[in-house]
Design an enzyme around this catalytic site. Structure first.
Site, PDB file in Angstrom:
ATOM      1  N   GLU A   1       0.826  -1.217   0.000  1.00 41.61           N
ATOM      2  CA  GLU A   1       0.000   0.000   0.000  1.00 41.61           C
ATOM      3  C   GLU A   1       0.856   1.262   0.000  1.00 41.61           C
ATOM      4  O   GLU A   1       0.425   2.304  -0.460  1.00 41.61           O
ATOM      5  CB  GLU A   1      -0.912   0.025   1.246  1.00 41.61           C
TER       6      GLU A   1
ATOM      7  N   LYS B   1     -14.270   0.111  -3.973  1.00 44.30           N
ATOM      8  CA  LYS B   1     -15.370   0.560  -3.104  1.00 44.30           C
ATOM      9  C   LYS B   1     -16.416   1.297  -3.935  1.00 44.30           C
ATOM     10  O   LYS B   1     -17.614   1.106  -3.752  1.00 44.30           O
ATOM     11  CB  LYS B   1     -14.845   1.510  -2.016  1.00 44.30           C
TER      12      LYS B   1
ATOM     13  N   HIS C   1       8.378 -26.822  -0.942  1.00 46.03           N
ATOM     14  CA  HIS C   1       7.770 -27.955  -1.651  1.00 46.03           C
ATOM     15  C   HIS C   1       6.624 -27.498  -2.551  1.00 46.03           C
ATOM     16  O   HIS C   1       5.825 -28.300  -3.004  1.00 46.03           O
ATOM     17  CB  HIS C   1       7.297 -29.001  -0.643  1.00 46.03           C
TER      18      HIS C   1
END
Ligand code: PA5
Length: 450
Positions: free
Chosen positions: A289, A424, A310
């Site tokens: 951010e 948003k 792995h």
């Protein structure tokens, strides 16, 4: 004196010492700008001197409320998202027993998080657990208007009030929010909840050492004074007056920018201790951010070894060479476990008999480091003495201050997050939120045409 250390020698085959040192002036200036509040985003620099400025009154108020929860509840639901969630979660995961959820007879309440997603299943299953538990709520939102925690709080507040009555629920709810503004502040004032303030000048992802992190950590029974003390020692060790050659935050910021300039666009944070998984999640938010804007920035990724050796190990060893690794190495374990001898040796592991498991882990770490460097992956090494409050405080502040410096070296404002608004806006338009009428029409038209 801080115990955290940084080693850059396994980057030198990819960038030179001089490449890193060429950032000396810029890094020192960036650190000074953070200190003097003269750089980009300077309204949000309250965290820089936070560790050395938490007062006795602040500690006492937090510890008092934490004591109330410890005496009166068995579970505390901490509601928050992003910076209002990951700091506390990272410290609690690091300090807690790996199997705390399955162990009985704990003297401190168990912390459960909510409001960090919109999953109907998550909240329904949580409610069905809380039906049978004695619980309280800590709701955290700086803006006081973030949808995910606000929805979770609406649901859980109603549940708690139903269960214990409005008055008792009021005693069991704590709100951590802005001093004056936002829907959560209005609601908390009206309901008379105990509140703690998130300072105006501290953004979410830099807020772990404010009540945002300290309240949940104290409720869980951990030592917030030691956490802040560790951070304060790192504040001192990385002050702008400490020259580049001795300043590990400046050096880390410089090394990652030098690597970025050489085409290493992703940083993978790796550790060999699963307790640090959420430190990596917190770190990803902090760096992602802060730096990912203006079409630039290092992409922060993370792995937990040896599990991910792995799975992701193949790519790291032989895939595209466009990333570097930063390994957090933990020097001391909390427990001791010796590998037993087996006279039959059917598993052929007797060469490990009598060795501590941590010795094997450390050799896996060293072997991986050498293999990855040989495979073309520069490695930055961070050594943490042990996982306790003091060392974690050092680590968290180290990453914060280095992030501020690094963002300035990159030329961005590390303290805003304009890109978070895009989803948003669409979500509110799709949900017909009042005020979004035009956006709703536009998005419906767009979807119909697709
Ligand atoms: O770092 C940030 O500022 C964000 O991640 C916020 O913490 C997050 O969006 C939550 O915001 P708020 O605390 O206002 O609910």
């Amino acid at each position: 004196m801080q115990s955290l250390s940084l080693k850059l020698n396994k980057t030198y085959g990819f960038v030179s010492k001089e490449d890193i040192l060429s950032y000396k002036d810029a890094a020192e200036k960036a650190a000074q700008a953070l200190h003097e509040k003269t750089g980009k985003g300077n309204d949000f620099l309250g965290w820089v001197h936070l560790p050395s400025s938490v007062t006795e009154a602040e500690f006492s108020a937090i510890e008092k409320k934490a004591g109330y929860f410890r005496d009166n509840t068995e579970i505390v639901v901490v509601i928050g998202i992003g910076g209002s969630y990951l700091g506390a979660k990272s410290v609690l995961e690091a300090l807690s027993d790996n199997f705390w959820a399955l162990k009985d007879h704990q003297k401190n309440p168990r912390i459960i998080f909510a409001g960090q997603n919109l999953s109907e299943d998550y909240i329904s299953e949580l409610i069905s657990l809380l039906d049978h538990k004695n619980y309280g709520i800590v709701v955290i939102s700086k803006s006081g208007t973030t949808t995910e925690p606000a929805v979770a709080f609406r649901i859980l507040k109603a549940h708690l009030e139903n269960k214990v009555g409005h008055e008792e629920a009021g005693r069991r709810i704590v709100a951590i929010t802005d001093e004056k503004k936002g829907a959560l502040r209005t609601l908390a004032t009206k309901e008379g909840y105990t509140t703690f303030v998130i300072p105006d000048n501290v953004g979410g992802r830099y807020s772990v050492l404010t009540p945002v992190g300290l309240v949940p950590i104290a409720i869980a029974g951990f030592d917030i004074r030691a956490l802040v003390k560790g951070a304060a020692s790192m504040e001192k060790a990385t002050a702008y007056t400490v020259p580049f050659e001795e300043n590990i935050a400046m050096q880390y910021a410089a090394a990652r920018n030098a690597l970025y300039k050489k085409g290493k666009q992703t940083e993978i944070l790796a550790s060999f201790n699963p307790k640090l998984l959420y430190v990596s999640e917190w770190w990803k938010q902090l760096y992602g951010e802060s730096e990912g804007k203006e079409q630039k920035g290092i992409f922060p990724a993370s792995v937990t070894f040896t599990a991910d050796l792995h799975s992701m190990g193949q790519y790291i060893q032989e895939g595209l060479r466009n990333f570097f690794e930063t390994v957090i190495s933990v020097k001391e374990t909390q427990h001791t476990m010796v590998i037993p001898n087996d006279p039959q040796n059917l598993d052929t592991l007797n060469f490990l008999s009598g060795k501590r498991l941590d010795q094997v882990n450390k050799m896996a770490e060293l072997g991986t480091l050498l293999a990855h460097v040989d495979g073309g992956v520069p490695n930055i090494q961070i050594e943490l003495k042990r996982i306790d409050e003091t060392c974690l405080g050092e680590l968290l502040y180290f990453f914060e201050i280095a992030c501020g410096i690094s963002g300035y070296l990159l030329g961005v404002n590390p303290f805003d997050q304009p890109g978070v608004e895009a989803y948003k806006k669409n979500m509110f338009a799709l949900l017909n939120k009042p005020g979004y009428e035009e956006a709703s029409k536009a998005i419906q038209k767009r979807l119909a045409e697709e």
